[in-house]
Scaffold this motif. Structure first.
Motif, PDB file in Angstrom:
ATOM      1  N   ASP A 460       9.545  12.900   8.417  1.00 46.50           N
ATOM      2  CA  ASP A 460       8.695  13.083   7.246  1.00 46.50           C
ATOM      3  C   ASP A 460       7.260  13.200   7.740  1.00 46.50           C
ATOM      4  OD1 ASP A 460       6.890  12.409   5.008  1.00 46.50           O
ATOM      5  OD2 ASP A 460       8.751  12.048   3.911  1.00 46.50           O
ATOM      6  N   ASN A 461       6.683  14.375   7.605  1.00 40.28           N
ATOM      7  CA  ASN A 461       5.330  14.633   8.095  1.00 40.28           C
ATOM      8  C   ASN A 461       4.330  14.849   6.961  1.00 40.28           C
ATOM      9  OD1 ASN A 461       6.138  14.649  10.913  1.00 40.28           O
ATOM     10  ND2 ASN A 461       7.164  16.588  10.474  1.00 40.28           N
ATOM     11  N   GLN A 462       4.687  14.387   5.783  1.00 40.70           N
ATOM     12  CA  GLN A 462       3.796  14.536   4.633  1.00 40.70           C
ATOM     13  C   GLN A 462       2.683  13.489   4.676  1.00 40.70           C
ATOM     14  OE1 GLN A 462       6.363  15.668   0.895  1.00 40.70           O
ATOM     15  NE2 GLN A 462       7.397  14.020   1.985  1.00 40.70           N
ATOM     16  N   PRO A 463       1.619  13.683   3.902  1.00 36.88           N
ATOM     17  CA  PRO A 463       0.603  12.631   3.779  1.00 36.88           C
ATOM     18  C   PRO A 463       1.201  11.370   3.158  1.00 36.88           C
ATOM     19  CG  PRO A 463      -0.209  14.722   2.922  1.00 36.88           C
ATOM     20  CD  PRO A 463       1.258  14.912   3.171  1.00 36.88           C
ATOM     21  N   TRP A 464       0.596  10.234   3.445  1.00 40.09           N
ATOM     22  CA  TRP A 464       1.080   8.947   2.917  1.00 40.09           C
ATOM     23  C   TRP A 464       1.287   9.010   1.409  1.00 40.09           C
ATOM     24  CZ3 TRP A 464       2.399   3.965   4.439  1.00 40.09           C
ATOM     25  CH2 TRP A 464       2.462   3.031   3.426  1.00 40.09           C
ATOM     26  N   THR A 466       1.881  11.449  -0.688  1.00 41.45           N
ATOM     27  CA  THR A 466       3.040  12.232  -1.120  1.00 41.45           C
ATOM     28  C   THR A 466       4.332  11.491  -0.806  1.00 41.45           C
ATOM     29  OG1 THR A 466       1.790  14.252  -0.657  1.00 41.45           O
ATOM     30  CG2 THR A 466       4.180  14.471  -0.929  1.00 41.45           C
ATOM     31  N   TRP A 467       4.406  10.949   0.413  1.00 39.77           N
ATOM     32  CA  TRP A 467       5.592  10.184   0.818  1.00 39.77           C
ATOM     33  C   TRP A 467       5.815   8.994  -0.110  1.00 39.77           C
ATOM     34  CZ3 TRP A 467       5.325   5.114   3.008  1.00 39.77           C
ATOM     35  CH2 TRP A 467       6.546   4.609   3.482  1.00 39.77           C
ATOM     36  N   ALA A 472       8.896   6.554  -0.888  1.00 38.82           N
ATOM     37  CA  ALA A 472       8.686   5.856   0.383  1.00 38.82           C
ATOM     38  C   ALA A 472      10.011   5.662   1.138  1.00 38.82           C
ATOM     39  CB  ALA A 472       7.987   4.513   0.138  1.00 38.82           C
ATOM     40  N   VAL A 473      10.745   6.751   1.277  1.00 40.78           N
ATOM     41  CA  VAL A 473      12.077   6.690   1.890  1.00 40.78           C
ATOM     42  C   VAL A 473      11.950   6.615   3.411  1.00 40.78           C
ATOM     43  CG1 VAL A 473      14.304   7.855   2.124  1.00 40.78           C
ATOM     44  CG2 VAL A 473      13.007   8.036  -0.026  1.00 40.78           C
ATOM     45  N   ASP A 474      12.646   5.651   4.017  1.00 34.78           N
ATOM     46  CA  ASP A 474      12.547   5.502   5.471  1.00 34.78           C
ATOM     47  C   ASP A 474      13.554   6.403   6.186  1.00 34.78           C
ATOM     48  OD1 ASP A 474      15.043   4.252   5.288  1.00 34.78           O
ATOM     49  OD2 ASP A 474      14.247   2.238   5.609  1.00 34.78           O
TER      50      ASP A 474
END
Length: 519
Positions: A460-464, A466-467, A472-474
């Motif tokens: 996951d390379n999105q901004p914090w 958006t994630w 907030a899936v690990d």
């Protein structure tokens, strides 16, 4: 030229099918990798000479004990081994320095393991790298059901997941133990699963000589007896009984595969301080001696039979006595072992994505990376345990399988190295719009943006923000979703109906001929 008559393949492009047409998924999938980066030589010749000499001393002064197989003992006696009988079923054989190395000269430096889909055949040896899934776990686990004994359904699932991934090249062997099938019959279901649900190469049974024979016979049904007589289509993964013992089940199984011209992998499983010296140089020397003698069994049975020199080096927690995996010292040992394999000019199997973590977590991937990179840099040709290894090999994890596959994908790009040519130097990318201008729209960027970088399926390379907004899936949870989707999208490779029926008939007849045995 290799022993197969094929020149070593050094290009980055995917090998085509034998009819010249591209195979499935031509932008991603290659039947194996040919490394474009060098191996890493950690020791100089003097240190390597001392390890080689110690391996020779082990074979000459201590010897290897053989059990329950007088025929193998007699083969070594005729070849020049010094045999001492310990009791009616045990012998120690000592080998003069150079004897085993002379026997191994008939072993091929490189060979082809053929798949039922010719486009999936692999080259083992030389600069070639083959990734295969993990092997031998009695338990399986996932985030939904936790840890449990493996079943045939789990076994089939892992074969399907491997087949569906472009980042593995080989279907493997006992990807997990199907404990719901009797011990004396489960090999038939496992070999059939590899044959039916995958069209890649695979490993056969090694737990009894008759099960090895069944595995080879099923290949005769699948490929045709004449083809099997002329080509390697199956391999067995054999363990010595360390320290310095080869039991009759192992030696007879090796001979069963070699007699049919099939391949064998020869693996000491060494735990430093328990069944091998605590210090890594000593473990490597012992490993070399055991694997060489094991390989020699195949050559005495049938000179030229394909063999793979192998090592499984592991450390130990000296506070508890528990095995530890993915630690630094065995990784260094793998680098040394790679140098020794190149001296012998034999294909090599070692290391993999090892971990003692109980969950698909940061410890799992940190340890896996330590171990896997040692295999990459030591020059390993066949990497068993490339996907799924967790819990010190006791558990095959669905989520870890997906995490490891993603790493294997990145390693495809890593092993391709850095291409340097007029196009990759990118001068025109800078010249097109000049200083101070971005390169997003240049012709160079347009040509390369789809292939320049490995595109992870799990990162996951999105901004914090958006994630976080998306739940907030690990990483482990993403892997859980991924294996379910990949299994749902799985497509069974085609097989001739008559061949499939013949295989089912063979399995049914063999099962009917024996009573269930659960141990």
């Amino acid at each position: 030229m290799s022993d197969t008559g094929l020149a070593p393949r050094r290009g980055r492009g995917r090998r085509q099918a034998r009819d010249g047409s591209p195979g499935q998924n031509p932008h991603l999938e290659r039947p194996y990798i040919t490394r474009a980066i060098p191996t890493y030589d950690i020791l100089g010749d003097e240190a390597l000479d001392r390890i080689d000499a110690t391996a020779d001393r082990i074979m000459a002064e201590i010897g290897i004990e053989f059990r329950d197989d007088p025929d193998t003992v007699e083969m070594f006696r005729r070849a020049g081994g010094e045999v001492t009988q310990l009791d009616p079923a045990r012998w120690t054989i000592k080998f003069a320095p150079g004897l085993i190395r002379e026997i191994l000269k008939s072993a091929p430096a490189q060979f082809t393991q053929h798949a039922r889909n010719p486009a999936r055949s692999v080259e083992i040896g030389g600069d070639n790298v083959v990734f295969a899934p993990s092997y031998g776990s009695p338990f399986v686990m996932d985030l939904d059901k936790g840890r449990r004994y493996g079943t045939l359904g789990d076994f089939q699932n892992f074969v399907k997941l491997g087949q569906a991934s472009p980042w593995l090249h080989h279907s493997g062997g006992t990807v997990c133990e199907p404990t719901d099938i009797p011990v004396n019959k489960r090999h038939l279901d496992m070999v059939y699963a590899h044959m039916r649900y995958s069209d890649r190469p695979f490993l056969g049974s090694i737990t009894a000589p008759e099960r090895a024979a069944d595995s080879v016979e099923m290949c005769r049904v699948l490929f045709g007896a004449d083809y099997v007589d002329r080509n390697c289509v199956i391999m067995g993964n054999f363990n010595t009984t360390s320290p310095l013992v080869i039991d009759g089940v192992t030696s007879q199984g090796i001979r069963e595969y070699a007699r049919a011209g099939q391949g064998s992998i020869h693996l000491p499983f060494l735990l430093g301080g328990a069944v091998s010296p605590l210090t890594m140089a000593g473990s490597v020397a012992q490993c070399l001696a055991e694997s060489m003698v094991s390989c020699a069994i195949a050559q005495l049975e049938r000179p030229g039979a394909p063999v793979v020199l192998a090592s499984f080096l592991s450390s130990m927690s000296l506070r508890s006595g528990s095995p530890t995996f993915g630690t630094a010292e065995p990784a260094l040992g793998s680098l040394v072992y790679g140098q020794l394999a190149r001296r012998l000019n034999l294909p090599l199997r070692c290391a993999g994505n090892f971990s003692t973590s109980k969950l698909p977590d940061a410890q799992a991937m940190q340890q896996s990376m330590m171990s896997m990179m040692s295999a990459i840099h030591c020059g390993a040709n066949f990497l068993l345990h490339s996907a799924g290894f967790l819990d010190g090999l006791l558990s095959m994890s669905y989520e870890k399988f997906m995490l490891d596959l993603d790493l294997c994908g990145a390693l495809h790009a890593y092993l391709d190295g850095v291409a340097v040519n007029e196009d990759t130097l990118g001068f025109d990318a800078l010249a097109e719009q000049g200083p101070g201008e971005h390169l997003f729209s240049t012709q160079h960027t347009m040509r390369h943006y789809k292939t320049a970088y490995y595109d992870s399926a799990l990162d996951d390379n999105q901004p914090w923000e958006t994630w976080d907004e998306q739940g907030a899936v690990d990483m482990a949870s993403r892997a859980n979703t991924r294996w379910k989707a990949q299994l749902a999208a799985y497509e069974m490779p085609p097989m001739d109906v008559a061949v499939d029926e013949a295989l089912k008939d063979f399995v049914a007849r063999r099962k009917a001929s024996m009573e269930d045995a659960w141990y």
